[in-house]
Motif scaffolding. Structure first.
Motif, PDB file in Angstrom:
ATOM      1  N   ASN A  81      40.810  24.253  22.062  1.00  0.00           N
ATOM      2  CA  ASN A  81      39.852  25.056  22.809  1.00  0.00           C
ATOM      3  C   ASN A  81      39.377  24.371  24.091  1.00  0.00           C
ATOM      4  O   ASN A  81      38.173  24.270  24.350  1.00  0.00           O
ATOM      5  CB  ASN A  81      38.646  25.395  21.936  1.00  0.00           C
ATOM      6  N   PRO A  82      40.321  23.911  24.900  1.00  0.00           N
ATOM      7  CA  PRO A  82      39.897  23.254  26.141  1.00  0.00           C
ATOM      8  C   PRO A  82      39.445  24.275  27.179  1.00  0.00           C
ATOM      9  O   PRO A  82      39.900  25.417  27.187  1.00  0.00           O
ATOM     10  CB  PRO A  82      41.171  22.553  26.601  1.00  0.00           C
ATOM     11  N   ASN A  83      38.570  23.848  28.078  1.00  0.00           N
ATOM     12  CA  ASN A  83      38.318  24.605  29.302  1.00  0.00           C
ATOM     13  C   ASN A  83      39.490  24.316  30.248  1.00  0.00           C
ATOM     14  O   ASN A  83      39.821  23.153  30.476  1.00  0.00           O
ATOM     15  CB  ASN A  83      37.006  24.169  29.958  1.00  0.00           C
ATOM     16  N   LEU A  84      40.097  25.371  30.761  1.00  0.00           N
ATOM     17  CA  LEU A  84      41.277  25.199  31.618  1.00  0.00           C
ATOM     18  C   LEU A  84      41.006  25.751  33.004  1.00  0.00           C
ATOM     19  O   LEU A  84      40.265  26.741  33.152  1.00  0.00           O
ATOM     20  CB  LEU A  84      42.486  25.910  30.986  1.00  0.00           C
ATOM     21  N   TYR A  85      41.629  25.149  33.986  1.00  0.00           N
ATOM     22  CA  TYR A  85      41.342  25.478  35.389  1.00  0.00           C
ATOM     23  C   TYR A  85      42.635  25.530  36.204  1.00  0.00           C
ATOM     24  O   TYR A  85      43.574  24.773  35.959  1.00  0.00           O
ATOM     25  CB  TYR A  85      40.431  24.405  36.019  1.00  0.00           C
ATOM     26  N   TRP A  86      42.643  26.426  37.187  1.00  0.00           N
ATOM     27  CA  TRP A  86      43.657  26.406  38.238  1.00  0.00           C
ATOM     28  C   TRP A  86      42.951  26.140  39.566  1.00  0.00           C
ATOM     29  O   TRP A  86      41.996  26.831  39.924  1.00  0.00           O
ATOM     30  CB  TRP A  86      44.410  27.737  38.337  1.00  0.00           C
ATOM     31  N   TYR A  87      43.459  25.130  40.284  1.00  0.00           N
ATOM     32  CA  TYR A  87      42.972  24.812  41.628  1.00  0.00           C
ATOM     33  C   TYR A  87      44.139  24.964  42.608  1.00  0.00           C
ATOM     34  O   TYR A  87      45.301  24.802  42.257  1.00  0.00           O
ATOM     35  CB  TYR A  87      42.490  23.360  41.702  1.00  0.00           C
ATOM     36  N   ARG A  88      43.776  25.230  43.851  1.00  0.00           N
ATOM     37  CA  ARG A  88      44.761  25.197  44.932  1.00  0.00           C
ATOM     38  C   ARG A  88      44.296  24.198  45.985  1.00  0.00           C
ATOM     39  O   ARG A  88      43.102  24.120  46.286  1.00  0.00           O
ATOM     40  CB  ARG A  88      44.946  26.566  45.578  1.00  0.00           C
ATOM     41  N   GLN A  89      45.264  23.490  46.532  1.00  0.00           N
ATOM     42  CA  GLN A  89      44.970  22.484  47.538  1.00  0.00           C
ATOM     43  C   GLN A  89      45.863  22.734  48.745  1.00  0.00           C
ATOM     44  O   GLN A  89      47.089  22.615  48.657  1.00  0.00           O
ATOM     45  CB  GLN A  89      45.204  21.083  46.973  1.00  0.00           C
ATOM     46  N   TYR A  96      39.121  29.794  36.027  1.00  0.00           N
ATOM     47  CA  TYR A  96      38.905  28.948  34.871  1.00  0.00           C
ATOM     48  C   TYR A  96      38.826  29.820  33.631  1.00  0.00           C
ATOM     49  O   TYR A  96      38.548  31.027  33.704  1.00  0.00           O
ATOM     50  CB  TYR A  96      37.687  28.045  35.025  1.00  0.00           C
ATOM     51  N   SER A  97      39.070  29.175  32.495  1.00  0.00           N
ATOM     52  CA  SER A  97      39.104  29.894  31.224  1.00  0.00           C
ATOM     53  C   SER A  97      38.464  29.039  30.144  1.00  0.00           C
ATOM     54  O   SER A  97      38.788  27.865  30.001  1.00  0.00           O
ATOM     55  CB  SER A  97      40.548  30.219  30.840  1.00  0.00           C
ATOM     56  N   VAL A  98      37.566  29.640  29.388  1.00  0.00           N
ATOM     57  CA  VAL A  98      36.901  28.919  28.303  1.00  0.00           C
ATOM     58  C   VAL A  98      37.496  29.267  26.956  1.00  0.00           C
ATOM     59  O   VAL A  98      37.088  28.692  25.940  1.00  0.00           O
ATOM     60  CB  VAL A  98      35.380  29.172  28.315  1.00  0.00           C
ATOM     61  N   GLY A  99      38.451  30.207  26.935  1.00  0.00           N
ATOM     62  CA  GLY A  99      39.077  30.563  25.672  1.00  0.00           C
ATOM     63  C   GLY A  99      40.186  31.583  25.873  1.00  0.00           C
ATOM     64  O   GLY A  99      40.371  32.114  26.977  1.00  0.00           O
ATOM     65  N   ILE A 100      40.906  31.879  24.803  1.00  0.00           N
ATOM     66  CA  ILE A 100      42.020  32.833  24.865  1.00  0.00           C
ATOM     67  C   ILE A 100      41.527  34.160  25.431  1.00  0.00           C
ATOM     68  O   ILE A 100      40.519  34.714  24.968  1.00  0.00           O
ATOM     69  CB  ILE A 100      42.636  33.034  23.476  1.00  0.00           C
ATOM     70  N   GLY A 101      42.248  34.660  26.421  1.00  0.00           N
ATOM     71  CA  GLY A 101      41.923  35.951  26.999  1.00  0.00           C
ATOM     72  C   GLY A 101      40.707  35.973  27.894  1.00  0.00           C
ATOM     73  O   GLY A 101      40.363  37.028  28.446  1.00  0.00           O
ATOM     74  N   GLN A 102      40.045  34.848  28.067  1.00  0.00           N
ATOM     75  CA  GLN A 102      38.831  34.786  28.896  1.00  0.00           C
ATOM     76  C   GLN A 102      39.151  34.108  30.225  1.00  0.00           C
ATOM     77  O   GLN A 102      39.468  32.930  30.251  1.00  0.00           O
ATOM     78  CB  GLN A 102      37.731  34.009  28.177  1.00  0.00           C
ATOM     79  N   ILE A 103      39.084  34.882  31.297  1.00  0.00           N
ATOM     80  CA  ILE A 103      39.416  34.383  32.623  1.00  0.00           C
ATOM     81  C   ILE A 103      38.267  34.682  33.568  1.00  0.00           C
ATOM     82  O   ILE A 103      37.777  35.810  33.617  1.00  0.00           O
ATOM     83  CB  ILE A 103      40.694  35.066  33.174  1.00  0.00           C
ATOM     84  N   SER A 104      37.873  33.670  34.308  1.00  0.00           N
ATOM     85  CA  SER A 104      36.888  33.858  35.372  1.00  0.00           C
ATOM     86  C   SER A 104      37.549  33.536  36.696  1.00  0.00           C
ATOM     87  O   SER A 104      38.201  32.508  36.831  1.00  0.00           O
ATOM     88  CB  SER A 104      35.678  32.935  35.158  1.00  0.00           C
ATOM     89  N   ARG A 109      45.546  33.634  29.840  1.00  0.00           N
ATOM     90  CA  ARG A 109      45.519  32.586  28.810  1.00  0.00           C
ATOM     91  C   ARG A 109      45.938  33.235  27.497  1.00  0.00           C
ATOM     92  O   ARG A 109      45.100  33.653  26.701  1.00  0.00           O
ATOM     93  CB  ARG A 109      44.142  31.965  28.699  1.00  0.00           C
ATOM     94  N   PRO A 110      47.238  33.297  27.280  1.00  0.00           N
ATOM     95  CA  PRO A 110      47.741  33.964  26.075  1.00  0.00           C
ATOM     96  C   PRO A 110      47.582  33.127  24.805  1.00  0.00           C
ATOM     97  O   PRO A 110      47.533  33.694  23.705  1.00  0.00           O
ATOM     98  CB  PRO A 110      49.224  34.184  26.404  1.00  0.00           C
ATOM     99  N   GLN A 111      47.507  31.822  24.948  1.00  0.00           N
ATOM    100  CA  GLN A 111      47.313  30.924  23.802  1.00  0.00           C
ATOM    101  C   GLN A 111      46.250  29.896  24.153  1.00  0.00           C
ATOM    102  O   GLN A 111      45.927  29.692  25.326  1.00  0.00           O
ATOM    103  CB  GLN A 111      48.634  30.217  23.446  1.00  0.00           C
ATOM    104  N   ASP A 112      45.742  29.240  23.131  1.00  0.00           N
ATOM    105  CA  ASP A 112      44.621  28.321  23.317  1.00  0.00           C
ATOM    106  C   ASP A 112      44.906  27.241  24.347  1.00  0.00           C
ATOM    107  O   ASP A 112      44.030  26.867  25.137  1.00  0.00           O
ATOM    108  CB  ASP A 112      44.266  27.681  21.968  1.00  0.00           C
ATOM    109  N   ARG A 113      46.144  26.737  24.340  1.00  0.00           N
ATOM    110  CA  ARG A 113      46.454  25.602  25.206  1.00  0.00           C
ATOM    111  C   ARG A 113      47.465  25.958  26.284  1.00  0.00           C
ATOM    112  O   ARG A 113      48.182  25.102  26.784  1.00  0.00           O
ATOM    113  CB  ARG A 113      46.957  24.440  24.342  1.00  0.00           C
ATOM    114  N   GLN A 114      47.497  27.243  26.665  1.00  0.00           N
ATOM    115  CA  GLN A 114      48.427  27.702  27.686  1.00  0.00           C
ATOM    116  C   GLN A 114      47.678  28.500  28.740  1.00  0.00           C
ATOM    117  O   GLN A 114      46.898  29.409  28.420  1.00  0.00           O
ATOM    118  CB  GLN A 114      49.514  28.579  27.046  1.00  0.00           C
ATOM    119  N   PHE A 115      47.934  28.160  29.989  1.00  0.00           N
ATOM    120  CA  PHE A 115      47.241  28.821  31.098  1.00  0.00           C
ATOM    121  C   PHE A 115      48.294  29.152  32.147  1.00  0.00           C
ATOM    122  O   PHE A 115      49.069  28.278  32.540  1.00  0.00           O
ATOM    123  CB  PHE A 115      46.175  27.885  31.664  1.00  0.00           C
ATOM    124  N   ILE A 116      48.358  30.399  32.574  1.00  0.00           N
ATOM    125  CA  ILE A 116      49.418  30.861  33.465  1.00  0.00           C
ATOM    126  C   ILE A 116      48.808  31.424  34.743  1.00  0.00           C
ATOM    127  O   ILE A 116      47.835  32.200  34.695  1.00  0.00           O
ATOM    128  CB  ILE A 116      50.280  31.938  32.779  1.00  0.00           C
TER     129      ILE A 116
END
Lengths: 112, 109
Positions: free
Chosen positions: B30-38, B49-57, B68-75
């Motif tokens: 259940n990690p918080n996951l993030y996408w950044y652009r540089q 960012y995402s705090v859980g499956i299916g939750q995208i901000s 976020r289709p799975q707990d540890r996958q972010f697309i």
């Protein structure tokens, strides 16, 4: 909005000298600060962090100083080495916020 | 120990083509996951960012989306790339400090 920024875009130092990289932040509610090192073509790497209840923290050859009065953060690198050449970012976070806010970065160039 | 994988490392895509960048995390739940652009020579801009499956901000309106289709996958995805989507994309997970993947250099031509 709130921001985190750096004073100097590029810092050039001689090998063996000490380096000081500065960062200013504007959010007085920020309570957690981090320094990252990013080498060319790679993701940022964690260097050291500090919480707002401290004003100094030391690691291996690095020291972070926090001055909450003037909202200033600095990273000191002792005996700078060529391998220290990189871009350094400060980042801050406020309790309850999900994401870190990053500054624009300072490039450190170490001259042999 | 926790590790984060991001691929591909480099990508050259034509304008109007779709995009899919994948990021996976190992060693944590259940990690918080993030996408950044540089952008070149610039700082990190938070995209999603995402705090859980299916939750995208989403932090900024743009031509990109995240899932976020799975707990540890972010697309990170796009249906039609723009030239302005070129940049260095970084995935990260966070406890207190953030840990970053090695990044994807995207060039839209």
């Amino acid at each position: 909005g709130e921001s985190v920024g750096l004073h100097l875009p590029t810092l050039s130092v001689q090998e063996g000298d000490n380096s000081i990289i500065n960062c200013a932040y504007s959010n007085s509610a920020s309570d957690y600060f981090i320094w990252y090192k990013q080498e060319s073509g790679k993701g940022p790497q964690f260097i050291i962090d500090i919480r707002s209840n401290m004003d100094k923290r030391q690691g291996q050859r690095v020291t972070v100083l926090l001055n909450k009065t003037v909202k200033h953060l600095s990273l000191q690198i002792a005996a700078t080495q060529p391998g220290d050449s990189a871009v350094y970012f400060c980042a801050e976070n406020t309790l309850g916020e999900r994401a870190l806010t990053f500054g624009s970065g300072t490039r450190l160039q170490v001259q042999p | 120990s926790q590790t984060i994988h991001q691929w591909p490392a480099t990508l050259v895509q034509p304008v109007g083509s779709p995009l899919s960048l994948e990021c996976t995390v190992e060693g944590t739940s259940n990690p918080n996951l993030y996408w950044y652009r540089q952008a070149a020579g610039r700082g990190l801009q938070l995209l999603f960012y995402s705090v859980g499956i299916g939750q995208i901000s989403s932090e900024v309106p743009q031509n990109l989306s995240a899932s976020r289709p799975q707990d540890r996958q972010f697309i990170l995805s796009s249906k039609k790339l723009l030239l302005s989507d070129s940049g260095f994309y970084l995935c990260a997970w966070r406890q207190s400090e953030a840990f970053f993947g090695q990044g994807t250099r995207l060039t839209v031509v």
